[in-house]
Design a protein around this motif. Structure first.
Motif, short mmCIF file in Angstrom:
data_model
loop_
_atom_site.label_atom_id
_atom_site.label_comp_id
_atom_site.label_asym_id
_atom_site.label_seq_id
_atom_site.Cartn_x
_atom_site.Cartn_y
_atom_site.Cartn_z
N UNK A 14 23.87 19.79 13.71
CA UNK A 14 24.25 18.38 13.56
C UNK A 14 24.99 17.90 14.80
N UNK A 15 25.90 18.73 15.29
CA UNK A 15 26.60 18.40 16.52
C UNK A 15 25.65 18.29 17.69
N UNK A 16 24.62 19.13 17.71
CA UNK A 16 23.64 19.10 18.78
C UNK A 16 22.88 17.78 18.78
N UNK A 17 22.46 17.31 17.60
CA UNK A 17 21.73 16.04 17.50
C UNK A 17 22.62 14.90 17.98
N UNK A 18 23.87 14.88 17.54
CA UNK A 18 24.78 13.79 17.90
C UNK A 18 25.04 13.79 19.40
N UNK A 19 25.31 14.96 19.97
CA UNK A 19 25.60 15.05 21.40
C UNK A 19 24.39 14.69 22.26
N UNK A 20 23.20 15.19 21.89
CA UNK A 20 22.02 14.92 22.69
C UNK A 20 21.67 13.44 22.69
N UNK A 38 20.07 28.64 29.77
CA UNK A 38 20.57 29.47 30.87
C UNK A 38 21.98 29.94 30.58
N UNK A 39 22.83 29.02 30.10
CA UNK A 39 24.21 29.39 29.74
C UNK A 39 24.18 30.31 28.52
N UNK A 40 23.28 30.05 27.58
CA UNK A 40 23.16 30.93 26.40
C UNK A 40 22.80 32.35 26.83
N UNK A 41 21.89 32.47 27.80
CA UNK A 41 21.51 33.79 28.29
C UNK A 41 22.68 34.46 28.99
N UNK A 42 23.46 33.66 29.72
CA UNK A 42 24.67 34.20 30.37
C UNK A 42 25.63 34.76 29.33
N UNK A 214 29.47 19.01 31.13
CA UNK A 214 29.80 20.43 31.07
C UNK A 214 30.16 20.85 29.64
N UNK A 215 30.97 20.03 28.96
CA UNK A 215 31.35 20.32 27.57
C UNK A 215 30.12 20.31 26.67
N UNK A 216 29.23 19.35 26.89
CA UNK A 216 28.01 19.26 26.09
C UNK A 216 27.16 20.52 26.24
N UNK A 217 26.96 20.97 27.48
CA UNK A 217 26.13 22.15 27.72
C UNK A 217 26.77 23.40 27.13
N UNK A 218 28.08 23.53 27.27
CA UNK A 218 28.76 24.70 26.71
C UNK A 218 28.63 24.70 25.19
N UNK A 219 28.79 23.53 24.57
CA UNK A 219 28.68 23.45 23.10
C UNK A 219 27.29 23.85 22.64
N UNK A 220 26.26 23.22 23.23
CA UNK A 220 24.90 23.50 22.75
C UNK A 220 24.47 24.93 23.09
N UNK A 225 22.90 27.20 20.11
CA UNK A 225 21.90 28.16 20.58
C UNK A 225 22.22 29.57 20.10
N UNK A 226 23.23 30.20 20.69
CA UNK A 226 23.51 31.61 20.40
C UNK A 226 23.87 31.81 18.92
N UNK A 227 24.93 31.15 18.48
CA UNK A 227 25.39 31.38 17.11
C UNK A 227 24.40 30.86 16.07
N UNK A 228 23.90 29.62 16.27
CA UNK A 228 22.99 29.04 15.28
C UNK A 228 21.71 29.86 15.14
#
Length: 293
Positions: A14-20, A38-42, A214-220, A225-228
């Motif tokens: 839900x946060x992803x939809x709102x942020x995007x 890329x950040x998720x892979x990191x 930056x905050x958006x990319x870190x969140x998603x 990505x990772x947790x969801x």
């Protein structure tokens, strides 16, 4: 436990939809998709990639399954959602995305002949009515006035991809560690996204280095990505795609709660009525009432 994982997954999405949607004017869609993963892979490098290296033989034996899942769940689904947010509204996106439980049931039937029980069908319909009630703000005329556009087609294609991704988890290799699996599909997904991201760069569309981006990319990357994905994959493998699908209908519930908490919007009667229908539908779909002998 799997139901808690599904609840958290839909909260993160839900946060992803709102942020995007909120950042669509400043962050190009494929750039967001590429850097998200890329950040998720990191992040996965700290606890996931070594599992993939250790189980590389298993991954190679199931390479076709991993490639399909990576292209469906990482390259296709997420990139299309971000492309859609460039030209559609959050309401339209949630409305079209509400078809996911039905599409998952259809994909499960096409691939494995899995059928919904009458009780599960009723549950999906009840929760879908709750979604429609919230989106329509209690007014049927609101739904009749919705204009669909190219972005909505992207959301529908993304929903179909997600349905087949979820149904295909039935083929998940039982001896492959979840972190190894996620690392593998992220690598495949990034390879799939990269040429489209390059095309976007050639068009002069870059991500601005701002605090918001930056905050958006870190969140998603971390939550959506990772947790969801870890939570969704685990839950679907535990209870099945058909039971997990209706939890997608929690997204408008969480979107409403987030809007009330952070945007100062008011909680009205139709919100509560819609939430009641959604929760009732999910209970019908997932829990069976045992009769005493």
């Amino acid at each position: 436990m799997p139901y808690l994982l599904l609840i958290l997954t839909t909260l993160f999405w839900s946060g992803n939809f709102v942020l995007s949607r909120g950042m669509h004017a400043s962050i190009p869609p494929l750039g967001l998709s590429f850097w998200r993963w890329s950040v998720a892979l990191l992040i996965l490098c700290f606890f996931g990639v070594h599992h993939l290296w250790r189980e590389r033989t298993i991954a190679q034996d199931h390479s076709r399954f991993i490639v399909i899942q990576g292209l469906l769940g990482v390259t296709g689904f997420n990139s299309l959602i971000y492309l859609a947010m460039q030209s559609t509204t959050a309401i339209n996106a949630v409305l079209v995305n509400s078809c996911v439980p039905i599409l998952i049931a259809l994909a499960s039937w096409l691939m494995y002949r899995d059928l919904l029980t009458p009780r599960q069908i009723l549950g999906v319909c009840v929760s879908l009515c709750g979604v429609l009630l919230i989106i329509a703000k209690g007014q049927l005329a609101t739904l009749l006035q919705v204009d669909f556009n190219r972005g909505d087609i992207y959301v529908l294609i993304a929903a179909v991809m997600w349905a087949f991704y979820s149904a295909n988890l039935k083929r998940y290799p039982p001896d492959l560690h979840p972190f190894a699996y996620l690392s593998a599909i992220v690598i495949v997904g990034l390879i799939g996204i990269f040429p489209f991201y390059l095309l976007e760069l050639f068009q002069g569309r870059y991500i601005p280095l701002t605090t918001s981006s930056i905050v958006t990319i870190i969140y998603v990357a971390l939550f959506a990505s990772v947790l969801a994905f870890i939570f969704w994959n685990r839950a679907v493998r535990t209870i099945g795609a058909n039971k997990a699908g209706p939890f997608v209908h929690l997204m408008p519930v969480f979107s409403t709660i987030l809007a009330v908490l952070f945007l100062g919007e008011k909680l009205t009667a139709f919100h509560l009525q819609g939430m009641l229908l959604i929760f009732s539908g999910i209970i019908l779909t997932t829990f069976r009432i045992r009769q005493k002998a």
